[in-house]
Design a protein around this motif. Structure first.
Motif, short mmCIF file in Angstrom:
data_model
loop_
_atom_site.label_atom_id
_atom_site.label_comp_id
_atom_site.label_asym_id
_atom_site.label_seq_id
_atom_site.Cartn_x
_atom_site.Cartn_y
_atom_site.Cartn_z
N ALA A 30 0.84 -1.18 0.00
CA ALA A 30 0.00 0.00 0.00
C ALA A 30 0.89 1.24 0.00
CB ALA A 30 -0.91 0.01 1.22
N GLY A 31 0.40 2.31 -0.66
CA GLY A 31 1.14 3.57 -0.61
C GLY A 31 2.07 3.77 -1.79
N ASN A 32 2.69 4.96 -1.81
CA ASN A 32 3.57 5.32 -2.91
C ASN A 32 4.97 4.74 -2.71
OD1 ASN A 32 4.73 6.92 -0.95
ND2 ASN A 32 4.03 8.86 -1.81
N TYR A 33 5.90 5.17 -3.56
CA TYR A 33 7.23 4.58 -3.53
C TYR A 33 7.97 4.87 -2.22
CZ TYR A 33 11.97 3.36 -4.88
OH TYR A 33 13.22 2.80 -4.91
N ALA A 34 7.84 6.09 -1.70
CA ALA A 34 8.52 6.44 -0.46
C ALA A 34 8.05 5.54 0.68
CB ALA A 34 8.28 7.91 -0.12
N HIS A 35 6.74 5.27 0.71
CA HIS A 35 6.21 4.40 1.76
C HIS A 35 6.72 2.97 1.57
CE1 HIS A 35 3.11 1.87 3.81
NE2 HIS A 35 3.25 2.80 4.73
N TYR A 36 6.76 2.52 0.33
CA TYR A 36 7.29 1.19 0.05
C TYR A 36 8.74 1.07 0.51
CZ TYR A 36 10.15 -1.90 -2.84
OH TYR A 36 11.10 -2.77 -3.28
N ARG A 37 9.57 2.08 0.22
CA ARG A 37 10.97 2.03 0.64
C ARG A 37 11.09 1.99 2.16
NH1 ARG A 37 15.27 3.24 -3.11
NH2 ARG A 37 16.58 3.38 -1.25
N GLU A 38 10.23 2.75 2.83
CA GLU A 38 10.25 2.76 4.29
C GLU A 38 9.91 1.37 4.84
OE1 GLU A 38 7.88 4.98 7.96
OE2 GLU A 38 7.81 5.82 5.94
N VAL A 39 8.87 0.74 4.28
CA VAL A 39 8.47 -0.58 4.72
C VAL A 39 9.57 -1.60 4.40
CG1 VAL A 39 6.83 -2.47 4.36
CG2 VAL A 39 6.01 -0.11 4.55
N ARG A 40 10.11 -1.52 3.18
CA ARG A 40 11.15 -2.47 2.77
C ARG A 40 12.40 -2.34 3.64
NH1 ARG A 40 14.67 -1.85 -2.58
NH2 ARG A 40 15.59 -0.33 -1.16
#
Length: 506
Positions: free
Chosen positions: A156-166
């Motif tokens: 869920a969310g944009n790329y910045a959120h994905y990077r944070e989760v990853r």
């Protein structure tokens, strides 16, 4: 409501799994960023959804026509940005229910990038955006499909959120992996201790008489054997515990100036009263500029303003007023893949281009996304993004002291972009490059030459650092005091920090 439904998808290439998908669903209003390293299958997924590629296992359902805009390269009469803008406008004007854009911001200047963001933010259908452009992904997308370890995962969310989760997942994995390593070391140490104790039991006490030794031998052997069996079972149980994979880490590389041809002279490029024309159009008039050794100069401007033409003119040595120093040994990157021999292997291609040590070449290749599994692959078998990386690596490690890079950031994934920026920051020669990636330019450039309205404007990128607050010096002094009492600290670390403090005080 329009929908894409993918269930139990497996796509194989050359007998190996390119990627698998357990279950992904997208509906009207979803704006999905499709991200991952080059060659992982992002464009291939687009080809599956459009029906161009039907060679896969699983179930794929789309209930509306799909409009697909592929990656575009410059043409004879148009820049890459101009060609992309033309086809994107056509696609949007048709108001498709499902729109897939493959690297749409590559080659777009800043003004057209802003236009693209606004258009996609207002798009009301189902959008899939294959891109490495962090700004575009963050501004537009509300979901992320990430290609990782031959699987496609939804976030869920944009790329910045994905990077944070990853990043959080990788940090958690690293902690779990280190805990696992400590546990395994403890088990092996316990096994060794039990083995040594069993050996002592077998030998018996030194004060035992011969009769006592003989009488207790069977008991001592049974006790020692039981102890060793217990130790082995303990280690075996540890081996059957769920295993945490070691997180992937990128090996660094060190550039040495003596590995590249030396440059002698005060200027690399000199332009005096330069006028440039192409196809009857005047691009530049009466321009004066210099490029000095070790500078990293970004050339920017609107699409069609003449950035590539200026690089070509410098290289040609035939334009009045333009001088390239005789000592300049120039490596040129321009995304012309015809220069690569498709029959050679990836390793042969890079090894022939460089005199750097093998390990340095391997480290550069790995950082840019061409690890060992690519070495023996034929060049002809690479994807478009992988070909870009291969050509770029061959230029970066070649015997040059000047690099001219025309849109080196196009089609590179984010990890490769960051590695390229780090490489160029440490490169001991001179760099002239064209890129529309603002983050990349900010990280690399020491100067900017801007082409606008037939003029060449020169902007220095090295800003005067603000005077540090006393608190900043105090923090560094505290770190210095800690290093002085740290037995693990090296003299070089202490000296570097002391030098930094002295510079700030000055």
């Amino acid at each position: 409501m329009t929908m894409i439904n993918l269930t139990k998808i497996q796509k194989n290439v050359a007998g190996r799994a390119l990627f698998t998908i357990d279950h992904l669903v997208a509906t009207t209003g979803d704006k999905i960023g499709v991200v991952g390293r080059n060659g992982t299958g992002k464009s291939t997924l687009a080809h599956l959804i459009t029906g161009v590629d039907t060679d896969y296992r699983g179930q794929l359902v789309t209930d509306a026509p799909v409009s697909y805009v592929p990656q575009l390269a410059p043409t004879l009469d148009q820049s890459g940005g101009q060609a992309m803008m033309s086809i994107i406008r056509q696609a949007l004007s048709a108001r498709p229910a499902i729109l897939i854009l493959d690297e749409p911001s590559s080659n777009l200047d800043e003004a057209h990038q802003q236009w693209l963001v606004a258009q996609l933010q207002g798009f009301h259908g189902l959008l899939m955006l294959i891109s490495h452009d962090r700004h575009l992904l963050d501004a537009v997308t509300n979901q992320t499909w990430a290609f990782e370890d031959q699987r496609v995962q939804a976030y869920a969310g944009n790329y910045a959120h994905y990077r944070e989760v990853r990043d959080q997942q990788r940090q958690t994995q690293e902690v779990a992996y280190q805990r696992q390593m400590r546990h395994q070391r403890d088990l092996l140490a316990a096994q060794q201790q039990r083995h040594e104790k069993a050996q002592r039991i077998r030998k018996g006490n030194r004060r035992m008489s011969a009769a006592e030794r003989s009488k207790t031998k069977s008991l001592r052997e049974a006790t020692a054997a039981k102890m060793e069996r217990t130790a082995k079972r303990m280690v075996a149980r540890g081996a059957h515990e769920p295993q945490v994979a070691k997180p992937l880490t990128q090996r660094g590389f060190k550039l040495v100036a003596t590995d590249f041809p030396s440059f002698t002279g005060k200027t690399v490029v000199t332009g005096l009263n330069v006028t440039l024309k192409q196809y009857g159009k005047t691009l530049l008039t009466h321009a004066d500029f210099q490029v000095l050794p070790h500078e990293r100069v970004a050339i920017v401007g609107p699409n069609g303003s003449g950035k590539t033409t200026l690089l070509q003119a410098i290289l040609s040595r035939r334009v009045s007023g333009l001088t390239l120093a005789p000592a300049a040994k120039v490596g040129v990157f321009n995304q012309d893949m015809t220069m690569l021999d498709g029959e050679h292997s990836v390793w042969e291609t890079v090894r022939r281009a460089s005199q750097l040590p093998d390990q340095t070449i391997r480290n550069v290749m790995g950082a840019l996304g061409l690890p060992a599994r690519f070495y023996q692959q034929r060049v002809a078998a690479l994807s478009g993004g992988e070909l870009v990386k291969l050509q770029l690596v061959a230029i970066l490690v070649g015997q040059y002291n000047v690099l001219m890079l025309d849109e080196p950031t196009n089609y590179l994934d984010v990890d490769a972009l960051e590695a390229l920026a780090a490489y160029l920051q440490d490169y001991p020669g001179t760099v002239l490059f064209v890129s529309h990636d603002q983050s990349f330019r900010d990280a690399v450039a020491t100067r900017t030459l801007q082409l606008t309205d037939q003029q060449l404007l020169d902007f220095a990128q090295v800003a005067v650092a603000p005077k540090p607050a006393e608190a900043d010096i105090a923090v560094l002094q505290f770190k210095y005091d800690q290093l002085m009492v740290d037995p693990a600290a090296t003299t070089a670390e202490i000296q570097a920090l002391k030098h930094q403090i002295d510079q700030l005080k000055a």
